[in-house]
Design a protein around this motif. Structure first.
Motif, PDB file in Angstrom:
ATOM      1  N   GLU A   1       0.810  -1.220   0.000  1.00  0.00           N
ATOM      2  CA  GLU A   1       0.000   0.000   0.000  1.00  0.00           C
ATOM      3  C   GLU A   1       0.843   1.270   0.000  1.00  0.00           C
ATOM      4  O   GLU A   1       0.428   2.309  -0.518  1.00  0.00           O
ATOM      5  CB  GLU A   1      -0.929   0.023   1.227  1.00  0.00           C
ATOM      6  N   VAL A   2       2.053   1.181   0.581  1.00  0.00           N
ATOM      7  CA  VAL A   2       2.923   2.347   0.726  1.00  0.00           C
ATOM      8  C   VAL A   2       4.214   2.092  -0.060  1.00  0.00           C
ATOM      9  O   VAL A   2       4.728   0.968  -0.060  1.00  0.00           O
ATOM     10  CB  VAL A   2       3.249   2.573   2.218  1.00  0.00           C
ATOM     11  N   PRO A   3       4.763   3.094  -0.741  1.00  0.00           N
ATOM     12  CA  PRO A   3       6.019   2.927  -1.478  1.00  0.00           C
ATOM     13  C   PRO A   3       7.140   2.399  -0.579  1.00  0.00           C
ATOM     14  O   PRO A   3       7.161   2.664   0.634  1.00  0.00           O
ATOM     15  CB  PRO A   3       6.332   4.328  -1.996  1.00  0.00           C
ATOM     16  N   LEU A   4       8.090   1.696  -1.169  1.00  0.00           N
ATOM     17  CA  LEU A   4       9.099   0.949  -0.418  1.00  0.00           C
ATOM     18  C   LEU A   4       9.872   1.810   0.587  1.00  0.00           C
ATOM     19  O   LEU A   4       9.980   1.446   1.768  1.00  0.00           O
ATOM     20  CB  LEU A   4      10.070   0.273  -1.389  1.00  0.00           C
ATOM     21  N   ALA A   5      10.443   2.916   0.166  1.00  0.00           N
ATOM     22  CA  ALA A   5      11.256   3.724   1.082  1.00  0.00           C
ATOM     23  C   ALA A   5      10.417   4.249   2.245  1.00  0.00           C
ATOM     24  O   ALA A   5      10.848   4.237   3.400  1.00  0.00           O
ATOM     25  CB  ALA A   5      11.913   4.885   0.336  1.00  0.00           C
ATOM     26  N   GLU A   6       9.205   4.692   1.938  1.00  0.00           N
ATOM     27  CA  GLU A   6       8.311   5.175   2.990  1.00  0.00           C
ATOM     28  C   GLU A   6       7.891   4.027   3.903  1.00  0.00           C
ATOM     29  O   GLU A   6       7.759   4.198   5.117  1.00  0.00           O
ATOM     30  CB  GLU A   6       7.085   5.816   2.342  1.00  0.00           C
ATOM     31  N   ARG A   7       7.729   2.848   3.313  1.00  0.00           N
ATOM     32  CA  ARG A   7       7.303   1.677   4.089  1.00  0.00           C
ATOM     33  C   ARG A   7       8.373   1.258   5.090  1.00  0.00           C
ATOM     34  O   ARG A   7       8.080   1.033   6.271  1.00  0.00           O
ATOM     35  CB  ARG A   7       6.995   0.535   3.120  1.00  0.00           C
ATOM     36  N   THR A   8       9.613   1.146   4.646  1.00  0.00           N
ATOM     37  CA  THR A   8      10.677   0.712   5.557  1.00  0.00           C
ATOM     38  C   THR A   8      10.944   1.738   6.644  1.00  0.00           C
ATOM     39  O   THR A   8      11.131   1.386   7.813  1.00  0.00           O
ATOM     40  CB  THR A   8      11.971   0.412   4.786  1.00  0.00           C
ATOM     41  N   ALA A   9      10.954   3.015   6.282  1.00  0.00           N
ATOM     42  CA  ALA A   9      11.180   4.058   7.291  1.00  0.00           C
ATOM     43  C   ALA A   9      10.038   4.089   8.303  1.00  0.00           C
ATOM     44  O   ALA A   9      10.272   4.196   9.519  1.00  0.00           O
ATOM     45  CB  ALA A   9      11.320   5.422   6.608  1.00  0.00           C
ATOM     46  N   GLY A  10       8.810   3.962   7.823  1.00  0.00           N
ATOM     47  CA  GLY A  10       7.666   3.950   8.720  1.00  0.00           C
ATOM     48  C   GLY A  10       7.661   2.735   9.630  1.00  0.00           C
ATOM     49  O   GLY A  10       7.279   2.830  10.804  1.00  0.00           O
ATOM     50  N   ASN A  11       8.104   1.594   9.094  1.00  0.00           N
ATOM     51  CA  ASN A  11       8.160   0.381   9.909  1.00  0.00           C
ATOM     52  C   ASN A  11       9.142   0.525  11.059  1.00  0.00           C
ATOM     53  O   ASN A  11       8.879   0.077  12.178  1.00  0.00           O
ATOM     54  CB  ASN A  11       8.559  -0.814   9.049  1.00  0.00           C
ATOM     55  N   LEU A  12      10.281   1.168  10.802  1.00  0.00           N
ATOM     56  CA  LEU A  12      11.262   1.350  11.869  1.00  0.00           C
ATOM     57  C   LEU A  12      10.701   2.252  12.965  1.00  0.00           C
ATOM     58  O   LEU A  12      10.855   1.966  14.159  1.00  0.00           O
ATOM     59  CB  LEU A  12      12.559   1.927  11.307  1.00  0.00           C
ATOM     60  N   ASP A  13      10.033   3.324  12.577  1.00  0.00           N
ATOM     61  CA  ASP A  13       9.422   4.200  13.573  1.00  0.00           C
ATOM     62  C   ASP A  13       8.384   3.436  14.397  1.00  0.00           C
ATOM     63  O   ASP A  13       8.321   3.581  15.632  1.00  0.00           O
ATOM     64  CB  ASP A  13       8.750   5.393  12.882  1.00  0.00           C
ATOM     65  N   PHE A  14       7.575   2.624  13.727  1.00  0.00           N
ATOM     66  CA  PHE A  14       6.537   1.870  14.426  1.00  0.00           C
ATOM     67  C   PHE A  14       7.152   0.849  15.383  1.00  0.00           C
ATOM     68  O   PHE A  14       6.695   0.693  16.529  1.00  0.00           O
ATOM     69  CB  PHE A  14       5.642   1.169  13.406  1.00  0.00           C
ATOM     70  N   LEU A  15       8.196   0.153  14.944  1.00  0.00           N
ATOM     71  CA  LEU A  15       8.849  -0.828  15.807  1.00  0.00           C
ATOM     72  C   LEU A  15       9.436  -0.175  17.048  1.00  0.00           C
ATOM     73  O   LEU A  15       9.354  -0.726  18.146  1.00  0.00           O
ATOM     74  CB  LEU A  15       9.952  -1.556  15.035  1.00  0.00           C
ATOM     75  N   ARG A  16      10.021   0.995  16.884  1.00  0.00           N
ATOM     76  CA  ARG A  16      10.585   1.700  18.039  1.00  0.00           C
ATOM     77  C   ARG A  16       9.491   2.064  19.042  1.00  0.00           C
ATOM     78  O   ARG A  16       9.681   1.922  20.255  1.00  0.00           O
ATOM     79  CB  ARG A  16      11.331   2.943  17.566  1.00  0.00           C
TER      80      ARG A  16
END
Length: 308
Positions: free
Chosen positions: A271-286
């Motif tokens: 649903e979200v472009p790759l770079a935005e997806r990985t960066a957002g995932n790291l923020d969420f995991l933190r």
């Protein structure tokens, strides 16, 4: 706890691009996908994935894998191998590559179920007891070879295989040396098959809990009906914060058993472009880790090129 990304989930990036992007975002490590894959007109997770190292000639690729990873300041959370436990030549080679890289651990696939078409293969038709016994025999050999190379071979909890659940994986590995064999507990896969409440499942694995993969999934009701007239549901991958699995509750369970190792993300949602997806995932995991009371080891600021 440290966070990494499995490059099966970064198909649009070359290895150099994956390492550069993940470092810039602040990830601690990377888990390289290693397999011979089919070509595809467009990059995909399973075919045409640009961030995949071919299994053919993997020995020759070791210096380049090491260089890209090291120069980016990333660590290895392990290798995402696809060699199956009954392919002894392939297993031997990927164990040796893991040792040469200092990656410490690598996935070694178990046998699929008798009715499974995983990897495009024809179903074997063999019963579960037959397949489980065969997998155990092969994994006894795998454990010996992993010990020889000074690394750990990992069984992933995966739908469509003889180890879909923590219970089945513990039974498979019981009595083998947990210094050289272990289990990848995978939140997303378990939502498809093999679900057991996370805390008792993690407690059950005990010393065999070696690694964690995080992705998410959801079940969707289709418009179809089966021959008996019942609704038909299908599973699909979902963003980490949108699937049926609670990453926060999962992290709380990990905290309860004292898990303090790698968490590797393999987000197959689109649903979200790759770079935005990985960066957002790291923020969420933190955020999830903080809410669960977990300590993030060596946290790096985005853009840092030094190891945490």
């Amino acid at each position: 706890m440290k966070f990494s990304v499995f490059t099966a989930s970064t198909p649009e990036w070359t290895p150099q691009e994956a390492a550069t992007q993940l470092t810039a975002q602040g990830w601690h490590g990377i888990e390289w996908r290693v397999t011979d894959q089919a070509e595809a007109p467009e990059p995909g997770f399973w075919a045409g994935n640009k961030a995949t190292w071919p299994m053919t000639g993997i020995e020759d690729s070791v210096p380049e894998i090491a260089r890209i990873t090291s120069e980016a300041g990333l660590e290895f959370s392990g290798l995402g191998g696809y060699a199956r436990c009954d392919n002894h030549d392939g297993v031997e080679r990927v164990l040796a590559a893991t040792a040469a890289l200092g990656a410490r651990q690598v996935r070694v696939n178990v046998l699929p179920l008798g009715n499974s078409t995983m990897g495009g293969l024809e179903p074997s038709g063999l019963s579960y007891p037959e397949l489980f016994a065969a997998t155990r025999g092969h994994y006894e050999w795998v454990a010996e070879r992993a010990a020889h190379h000074g690394v750990k071979a990992l069984v992933e909890l995966h739908h469509g295989t003889v180890t879909a659940s923590a219970s089945s994986a513990r039974r498979l590995l019981e009595g083998l040396d947990p210094q050289h064999v272990g289990v990848i507990h995978d939140l997303g896969n378990l939502l498809i098959e093999g679900w057991e409440s996370p805390l008792p499942a993690l407690e059950l694995l005990g010393p065999y809990l070696a690694h964690v993969h995080v992705k998410n999934a959801r079940w969707v009701r289709t418009e179809n009906r089966d021959e008996a007239g019942a609704s038909v549901w299908v599973n699909e991958w979902a963003p980490l914060a949108e699937g049926q699995g609670s990453v926060l509750e999962y992290f709380k369970a990990l905290a309860s058993v004292g898990y303090d190792h790698w968490v590797t993300v393999e987000d197959f949602s689109t649903e979200v472009p790759l770079a935005e997806r990985t960066a957002g995932n790291l923020d969420f995991l933190r955020r999830a880790a903080d809410a669960a009371g977990l300590t993030i080891s060596g946290t790096r600021a985005a853009g840092s090129l030094s190891k945490g």
